[in-house]
Scaffold this active site. Structure first.
Site, short mmCIF file in Angstrom:
data_model
loop_
_atom_site.label_atom_id
_atom_site.label_comp_id
_atom_site.label_asym_id
_atom_site.label_seq_id
_atom_site.Cartn_x
_atom_site.Cartn_y
_atom_site.Cartn_z
N LYS A 147 0.86 -1.18 0.00
CA LYS A 147 0.00 0.00 0.00
C LYS A 147 0.89 1.23 0.00
O LYS A 147 1.69 1.44 0.91
CB LYS A 147 -0.90 -0.02 1.23
CG LYS A 147 -1.82 1.17 1.29
CD LYS A 147 -2.86 0.99 2.37
CE LYS A 147 -3.75 2.20 2.47
NZ LYS A 147 -4.74 2.05 3.53
N ARG A 164 -11.10 9.51 1.77
CA ARG A 164 -11.06 10.15 3.09
C ARG A 164 -12.27 11.05 3.27
O ARG A 164 -12.80 11.19 4.37
CB ARG A 164 -9.73 10.88 3.27
CG ARG A 164 -8.59 9.88 3.35
CD ARG A 164 -7.22 10.50 3.47
NE ARG A 164 -6.20 9.46 3.27
CZ ARG A 164 -4.93 9.71 2.97
NH1 ARG A 164 -4.52 10.96 2.85
NH2 ARG A 164 -4.07 8.71 2.81
N LYS A 184 1.01 9.93 5.54
CA LYS A 184 1.12 8.55 6.04
C LYS A 184 2.44 7.90 5.63
O LYS A 184 2.56 6.68 5.58
CB LYS A 184 -0.09 7.73 5.56
CG LYS A 184 -1.43 8.27 6.10
CD LYS A 184 -2.60 7.31 5.84
CE LYS A 184 -3.88 7.82 6.52
NZ LYS A 184 -5.00 6.86 6.39
N GLU A 234 7.70 -6.75 1.17
CA GLU A 234 6.45 -6.68 1.95
C GLU A 234 5.59 -7.91 1.70
O GLU A 234 5.05 -8.51 2.63
CB GLU A 234 5.64 -5.41 1.58
CG GLU A 234 6.17 -4.11 2.13
CD GLU A 234 5.89 -3.93 3.63
OE1 GLU A 234 5.31 -4.83 4.25
OE2 GLU A 234 6.27 -2.88 4.18
N LYS A 282 -2.14 -1.55 -3.98
CA LYS A 282 -3.01 -0.38 -3.90
C LYS A 282 -2.19 0.90 -3.89
O LYS A 282 -1.22 0.95 -3.13
CB LYS A 282 -3.82 -0.51 -2.61
CG LYS A 282 -4.70 0.64 -2.28
CD LYS A 282 -5.39 0.35 -0.99
CE LYS A 282 -6.18 1.58 -0.60
NZ LYS A 282 -6.61 1.53 0.77
N SER A 316 -10.25 5.38 -4.86
CA SER A 316 -11.20 6.47 -5.04
C SER A 316 -10.73 7.55 -6.02
O SER A 316 -11.52 8.04 -6.82
CB SER A 316 -11.50 7.09 -3.67
OG SER A 316 -10.30 7.55 -3.06
N TYR A 347 -15.12 0.77 -7.47
CA TYR A 347 -16.36 1.49 -7.17
C TYR A 347 -17.36 1.39 -8.32
O TYR A 347 -18.49 1.87 -8.21
CB TYR A 347 -16.06 2.96 -6.82
CG TYR A 347 -15.21 3.06 -5.57
CD1 TYR A 347 -15.78 2.89 -4.31
CD2 TYR A 347 -13.84 3.26 -5.65
CE1 TYR A 347 -15.01 2.94 -3.17
CE2 TYR A 347 -13.05 3.32 -4.50
CZ TYR A 347 -13.65 3.15 -3.27
OH TYR A 347 -12.88 3.19 -2.14
C1 PBG Z 1 -7.57 3.10 5.27
C2 PBG Z 1 -7.90 2.94 3.85
C3 PBG Z 1 -7.72 3.89 2.85
C4 PBG Z 1 -8.28 3.35 1.70
C5 PBG Z 1 -8.78 2.09 2.01
N1 PBG Z 1 -8.51 1.84 3.34
C6 PBG Z 1 -7.18 5.26 2.88
C7 PBG Z 1 -5.90 5.58 3.47
O1 PBG Z 1 -5.05 4.73 3.74
O2 PBG Z 1 -5.69 6.77 3.72
C8 PBG Z 1 -8.34 4.08 0.40
C9 PBG Z 1 -9.29 3.57 -0.58
C10 PBG Z 1 -9.60 4.48 -1.70
O3 PBG Z 1 -8.98 5.56 -1.86
O4 PBG Z 1 -10.52 4.15 -2.45
N2 PBG Z 1 -6.59 2.36 5.84
#
Ligand code: PBG
Length: 329
Positions: A201, A211, A224, A240, A255, A281, A319
């Site tokens: 990730k 968010r 993050k 990982e 992701k 997203s 989505y």
């Molecule tokens: C949280 C999480 C996130 C997403 C899925 N789980 C956001 C983040 O890590 O800030 C993002 C999914 C998306 O953007 O569609 N741990």
């Protein structure tokens, strides 16, 4: 590779007609290739639009079942539940994550009671929907604590498993959490609960609209980067994944999706495990807003989704998964 030579060989010959193009298709999509994310909200009788993600909504629990039922009819194998948590329920420790009456826990029970094993349920394991600072774990002087966070994630995992969650998806990027969650699940009688690790990730700006969708938008302090991966790296992604497989992950996730197709391919070729990809997203938002403005046509959706399959993804969190009838036809 053996190949012919022009003019004996004309690759356009097999591209000429639709039937022939279909005959030589190398990749395709079916509903089994999708995981449908669903945003949940408190209250009754609401299907609330999300501004940055036209076509995606937050559902109250009473509106959830018809939506899930449609997914089952369309043969979607799994849904992923995400809560919009009200500000008053958030705090520094994210304790709402361990409340057995929280939105996700209630939603799991509603779906399981009605649909049993007709569809899988996946839940994130991370604290960000519940913390007042928007981080995925416990914060100390701007740093997200690793081992202390895992203790909470283990409890969150057990709770969600008790509620009936089929697939736990740690999305927090703490070191060592897969092994400890696996161990705790087994110890508590949940040896058949699966783990889909968000193994790779990246710290990404493509998560912006998510968010907003879960109500942690303005809250996030800093970024993050001290736990999610640097998007400049790919060897690190393999490390990982290797760790998480050793620790007991059943499946791994890459992701975001589209900017990381090389990583999907690398992971698949190196490990031969089920690899999921998350079309996040921001990817959704870019495509749908450009389509709505008429800048590109709707086929960009199918084109981007097929890209995931070509790269080697087993399934895609998307989505669009509630509108496949329009996309796949
Ligand atoms: C949280 C999480 C996130 C997403 C899925 N789980 C956001 C983040 O890590 O800030 C993002 C999914 C998306 O953007 O569609 N741990």
């Amino acid at each position: 590779m053996i190949t012919g030579k022009f003019p004996n060989l004309r690759l356009r010959r097999s591209r000429k007609n639709d039937w022939s193009r279909r005959l030589i298709e190398e990749n395709n999509l079916s509903s089994s290739d999708f995981i449908l994310p669903i945003f949940l909200i408190e209250g009754r009788n609401k299907k609330q639009p999300i501004k940055s993600m036209p076509g995606v909504f937050r559902y109250t629990l009473d509106k959830l079942t018809p939506f899930v039922e449609k997914a089952i009819k369309n043969k979607i194998p799994m849904i992923a539940l995400f809560p919009y948590t009200e500000k008053r329920k958030k705090n520094i420790l994210g304790t709402e994550a361990l409340n057995e009456d929280n939105l996700v826990c209630k939603a799991i029970q509603v779906v399981k009671k009605k649909y049993k094993n007709e569809i899988g349920i996946m839940c994130d394991v991370a604290l960000d929907p519940y913390t007042s600072h928007g981080h995925d774990g416990l914060l100390k002087s701007g740093y997200v604590l690793n081992d202390e966070t895992i203790d909470v994630l283990v409890d969150q995992s057990i709770l969600q498993a008790q509620m009936g969650c089929d697939v736990l998806a740690p999305s927090d990027m703490m070191d060592g959490r897969i092994g400890l969650i696996r161990k705790a699940l087994d110890k508590n009688g949940f040896d058949m609960t699966q783990i889909l690790s968000y193994a790779v990730k990246y710290a990404s700006s493509y998560y912006g609209p998510f968010r907003d969708a879960v109500g942690s938008k303005g809250l996030l302090k800093g970024d993050k980067k001290n736990y999610q991966m640097d998007f400049k790296n790919s060897n690190e992604a393999l490390r990982e994944v290797a760790l998480d497989i050793k620790e007991g992950a059943d499946m791994v996730m890459v992701k975001p999706g589209l900017p990381y197709l090389d990583i999907i391919k690398l992971v698949k070729e190196n490990f031969k495990v089920p690899v999921m990809a998350y079309q996040v997203s921001g990817e959704y938002s870019l495509l749908i807003n450009a389509i709505n403005k008429g800048f590109v046509d709707r086929n960009v959706i199918l084109e981007s989704l097929i890209g995931f399959k070509r790269a080697g993804a087993n399934a895609i969190v998307s989505y669009y998964a509630d509108r496949l009838d329009k996309i796949l036809k």
